[in-house]
Design a protein around this motif. Structure first.
Motif, PDB file in Angstrom:
ATOM      1  N   GLY A   4       0.779  -1.229   0.000  1.00 53.66           N
ATOM      2  CA  GLY A   4       0.000   0.000   0.000  1.00 53.66           C
ATOM      3  C   GLY A   4       0.810   1.278   0.000  1.00 53.66           C
ATOM      4  N   LEU A   5       1.860   1.361  -0.792  1.00 56.77           N
ATOM      5  CA  LEU A   5       2.686   2.558  -0.815  1.00 56.77           C
ATOM      6  C   LEU A   5       1.839   3.773  -1.198  1.00 56.77           C
ATOM      7  CD1 LEU A   5       5.618   3.539  -0.496  1.00 56.77           C
ATOM      8  CD2 LEU A   5       5.889   3.187  -2.945  1.00 56.77           C
ATOM      9  N   ARG A   6       1.843   4.797  -0.343  1.00 57.35           N
ATOM     10  CA  ARG A   6       1.041   6.007  -0.556  1.00 57.35           C
ATOM     11  C   ARG A   6       1.838   7.250  -0.197  1.00 57.35           C
ATOM     12  NH1 ARG A   6      -1.533   3.160  -3.071  1.00 57.35           N
ATOM     13  NH2 ARG A   6      -3.641   2.459  -2.781  1.00 57.35           N
ATOM     14  N   TRP A   7       1.542   8.343  -0.881  1.00 62.12           N
ATOM     15  CA  TRP A   7       2.113   9.651  -0.564  1.00 62.12           C
ATOM     16  C   TRP A   7       1.192  10.313   0.440  1.00 62.12           C
ATOM     17  CZ3 TRP A   7       6.514  12.067  -1.338  1.00 62.12           C
ATOM     18  CH2 TRP A   7       6.573  13.442  -1.169  1.00 62.12           C
ATOM     19  N   TRP A   8       1.730  10.798   1.574  1.00 59.43           N
ATOM     20  CA  TRP A   8       0.904  11.436   2.603  1.00 59.43           C
ATOM     21  C   TRP A   8       1.748  12.392   3.421  1.00 59.43           C
ATOM     22  CZ3 TRP A   8      -0.024  10.697   8.133  1.00 59.43           C
ATOM     23  CH2 TRP A   8      -1.238  11.253   8.565  1.00 59.43           C
ATOM     24  N   ASN A   9       1.297  13.612   3.546  1.00 59.88           N
ATOM     25  CA  ASN A   9       1.978  14.641   4.345  1.00 59.88           C
ATOM     26  C   ASN A   9       3.468  14.750   4.023  1.00 59.88           C
ATOM     27  OD1 ASN A   9      -0.354  15.411   5.551  1.00 59.88           O
ATOM     28  ND2 ASN A   9       0.083  14.483   7.523  1.00 59.88           N
ATOM     29  N   GLY A  10       3.790  14.735   2.754  1.00 55.99           N
ATOM     30  CA  GLY A  10       5.166  14.950   2.328  1.00 55.99           C
ATOM     31  C   GLY A  10       6.099  13.762   2.455  1.00 55.99           C
ATOM     32  N   ALA A  11       5.550  12.555   2.626  1.00 57.92           N
ATOM     33  CA  ALA A  11       6.391  11.357   2.748  1.00 57.92           C
ATOM     34  C   ALA A  11       5.702  10.172   2.089  1.00 57.92           C
ATOM     35  CB  ALA A  11       6.672  11.037   4.216  1.00 57.92           C
ATOM     36  N   LEU A  12       6.487   9.153   1.776  1.00 59.96           N
ATOM     37  CA  LEU A  12       5.927   7.896   1.306  1.00 59.96           C
ATOM     38  C   LEU A  12       5.646   7.014   2.513  1.00 59.96           C
ATOM     39  CD1 LEU A  12       8.274   7.194  -1.729  1.00 59.96           C
ATOM     40  CD2 LEU A  12       5.857   7.818  -1.814  1.00 59.96           C
ATOM     41  N   LEU A  13       4.464   6.417   2.550  1.00 62.79           N
ATOM     42  CA  LEU A  13       4.086   5.517   3.646  1.00 62.79           C
ATOM     43  C   LEU A  13       3.740   4.149   3.094  1.00 62.79           C
ATOM     44  CD1 LEU A  13       1.644   7.748   5.730  1.00 62.79           C
ATOM     45  CD2 LEU A  13       4.079   7.377   6.097  1.00 62.79           C
ATOM     46  N   ALA A  14       3.958   3.121   3.897  1.00 68.65           N
ATOM     47  CA  ALA A  14       3.558   1.763   3.566  1.00 68.65           C
ATOM     48  C   ALA A  14       3.248   1.038   4.875  1.00 68.65           C
ATOM     49  CB  ALA A  14       4.666   1.025   2.811  1.00 68.65           C
ATOM     50  N   VAL A  15       2.567  -0.108   4.762  1.00 70.51           N
ATOM     51  CA  VAL A  15       2.300  -0.964   5.919  1.00 70.51           C
ATOM     52  C   VAL A  15       2.922  -2.326   5.655  1.00 70.51           C
ATOM     53  CG1 VAL A  15       0.196   0.219   6.660  1.00 70.51           C
ATOM     54  CG2 VAL A  15       0.030  -1.603   4.959  1.00 70.51           C
ATOM     55  N   THR A  16       3.094  -3.117   6.723  1.00 75.02           N
ATOM     56  CA  THR A  16       3.742  -4.422   6.585  1.00 75.02           C
ATOM     57  C   THR A  16       2.848  -5.544   7.095  1.00 75.02           C
ATOM     58  OG1 THR A  16       4.782  -4.560   8.768  1.00 75.02           O
ATOM     59  CG2 THR A  16       5.952  -3.285   7.088  1.00 75.02           C
ATOM     60  N   ASP A  17       3.181  -6.763   6.678  1.00 73.70           N
ATOM     61  CA  ASP A  17       2.471  -7.953   7.136  1.00 73.70           C
ATOM     62  C   ASP A  17       2.647  -8.175   8.637  1.00 73.70           C
ATOM     63  OD1 ASP A  17       1.716  -8.487   4.518  1.00 73.70           O
ATOM     64  OD2 ASP A  17       3.401  -9.822   4.154  1.00 73.70           O
ATOM     65  N   GLY A  18       3.659  -7.569   9.216  1.00 70.97           N
ATOM     66  CA  GLY A  18       3.931  -7.727  10.636  1.00 70.97           C
ATOM     67  C   GLY A  18       3.300  -6.655  11.509  1.00 70.97           C
ATOM     68  N   GLY A  19       2.431  -5.819  10.942  1.00 73.93           N
ATOM     69  CA  GLY A  19       1.733  -4.823  11.744  1.00 73.93           C
ATOM     70  C   GLY A  19       2.518  -3.548  12.003  1.00 73.93           C
ATOM     71  N   ASN A  20       3.355  -3.173  11.064  1.00 76.48           N
ATOM     72  CA  ASN A  20       4.132  -1.940  11.202  1.00 76.48           C
ATOM     73  C   ASN A  20       3.799  -0.976  10.076  1.00 76.48           C
ATOM     74  OD1 ASN A  20       5.978  -2.619  13.464  1.00 76.48           O
ATOM     75  ND2 ASN A  20       6.581  -4.245  12.063  1.00 76.48           N
ATOM     76  N   TRP A  21       4.107   0.279  10.284  1.00 79.44           N
ATOM     77  CA  TRP A  21       4.078   1.275   9.224  1.00 79.44           C
ATOM     78  C   TRP A  21       5.516   1.673   8.944  1.00 79.44           C
ATOM     79  CZ3 TRP A  21       6.465   5.572  10.946  1.00 79.44           C
ATOM     80  CH2 TRP A  21       6.376   5.892  12.295  1.00 79.44           C
ATOM     81  N   VAL A  22       5.753   2.098   7.716  1.00 77.76           N
ATOM     82  CA  VAL A  22       7.070   2.566   7.290  1.00 77.76           C
ATOM     83  C   VAL A  22       6.878   3.943   6.653  1.00 77.76           C
ATOM     84  CG1 VAL A  22       9.022   2.144   5.738  1.00 77.76           C
ATOM     85  CG2 VAL A  22       7.898   0.222   6.876  1.00 77.76           C
ATOM     86  N   ARG A  23       7.688   4.898   7.069  1.00 76.01           N
ATOM     87  CA  ARG A  23       7.658   6.245   6.503  1.00 76.01           C
ATOM     88  C   ARG A  23       9.019   6.523   5.882  1.00 76.01           C
ATOM     89  NH1 ARG A  23       5.521  11.853   7.865  1.00 76.01           N
ATOM     90  NH2 ARG A  23       7.189  13.170   7.067  1.00 76.01           N
ATOM     91  N   ILE A  24       9.013   7.014   4.628  1.00 77.95           N
ATOM     92  CA  ILE A  24      10.236   7.351   3.917  1.00 77.95           C
ATOM     93  C   ILE A  24      10.127   8.799   3.461  1.00 77.95           C
ATOM     94  CG2 ILE A  24      11.714   6.812   1.944  1.00 77.95           C
ATOM     95  CD1 ILE A  24      10.386   3.969   2.005  1.00 77.95           C
ATOM     96  N   ASP A  25      11.007   9.644   3.981  1.00 79.73           N
ATOM     97  CA  ASP A  25      11.048  11.032   3.543  1.00 79.73           C
ATOM     98  C   ASP A  25      11.783  11.097   2.211  1.00 79.73           C
ATOM     99  OD1 ASP A  25       9.750  11.924   5.851  1.00 79.73           O
ATOM    100  OD2 ASP A  25      11.635  12.093   6.942  1.00 79.73           O
ATOM    101  N   THR A  26      11.316  11.951   1.336  1.00 79.31           N
ATOM    102  CA  THR A  26      11.907  12.044   0.003  1.00 79.31           C
ATOM    103  C   THR A  26      12.749  13.309  -0.144  1.00 79.31           C
ATOM    104  OG1 THR A  26       9.960  13.152  -0.884  1.00 79.31           O
ATOM    105  CG2 THR A  26      10.014  10.747  -1.029  1.00 79.31           C
ATOM    106  N   VAL A  27      13.678  13.261  -1.086  1.00 81.08           N
ATOM    107  CA  VAL A  27      14.491  14.413  -1.456  1.00 81.08           C
ATOM    108  C   VAL A  27      14.110  14.740  -2.895  1.00 81.08           C
ATOM    109  CG1 VAL A  27      16.836  15.270  -1.799  1.00 81.08           C
ATOM    110  CG2 VAL A  27      16.351  13.664   0.069  1.00 81.08           C
ATOM    111  N   GLU A  28      13.727  15.986  -3.121  1.00 79.91           N
ATOM    112  CA  GLU A  28      13.277  16.380  -4.446  1.00 79.91           C
ATOM    113  C   GLU A  28      14.025  17.622  -4.912  1.00 79.91           C
ATOM    114  OE1 GLU A  28       8.990  16.663  -4.551  1.00 79.91           O
ATOM    115  OE2 GLU A  28       8.851  15.056  -3.076  1.00 79.91           O
ATOM    116  N   SER A  29      14.133  17.749  -6.213  1.00 83.33           N
ATOM    117  CA  SER A  29      14.685  18.939  -6.842  1.00 83.33           C
ATOM    118  C   SER A  29      13.643  19.403  -7.847  1.00 83.33           C
ATOM    119  CB  SER A  29      16.012  18.618  -7.535  1.00 83.33           C
ATOM    120  OG  SER A  29      16.510  19.773  -8.180  1.00 83.33           O
TER     121      SER A  29
END
Length: 100
Positions: A4-29
């Protein structure tokens, strides 16, 4: 795996099979993605912010974002929980058809 990779509040978010969320901040030009910044991981919380327990209860498979926040869909113990923020408690989302 990540789902479920989604863009939200300036970051990429995903969820895992183990019940976690992952947030990845991006660098843009300008309008181009040029890299990734900080990444973080945390537990998806249940009501009262309790940790989720048991394989059937933690298996997050889908993520969506809208003006209300985030919606996380779970497999095995099928449900959709809504979150206003990642570290907050959820509220249940009613399925459109109770026979689901």
């Amino acid at each position: 795996g990540l789902s479920g990779l989604r863009w939200w509040n300036g970051a990429l978010l995903a969820v895992t099979d183990g019940g976690n969320w992952v947030r990845i901040d991006t660098v843009e030009s300008g309008d181009r993605l040029t890299g990734v910044g900080a990444a973080s991981i945390g537990m998806i919380r249940g009501p009262e912010r309790a940790a989720l327990r048991g394989r059937a209860h933690v298996d997050a498979e889908a993520l969506d974002a809208d003006a209300l926040g985030l919606a996380v869909a779970f497999e095995r113990e099928h449900r959709i929980w809504r979150y206003a923020r990642l570290d907050g408690p959820p509220w249940a989302e009613d399925f459109p058809d109770p026979k689901w």
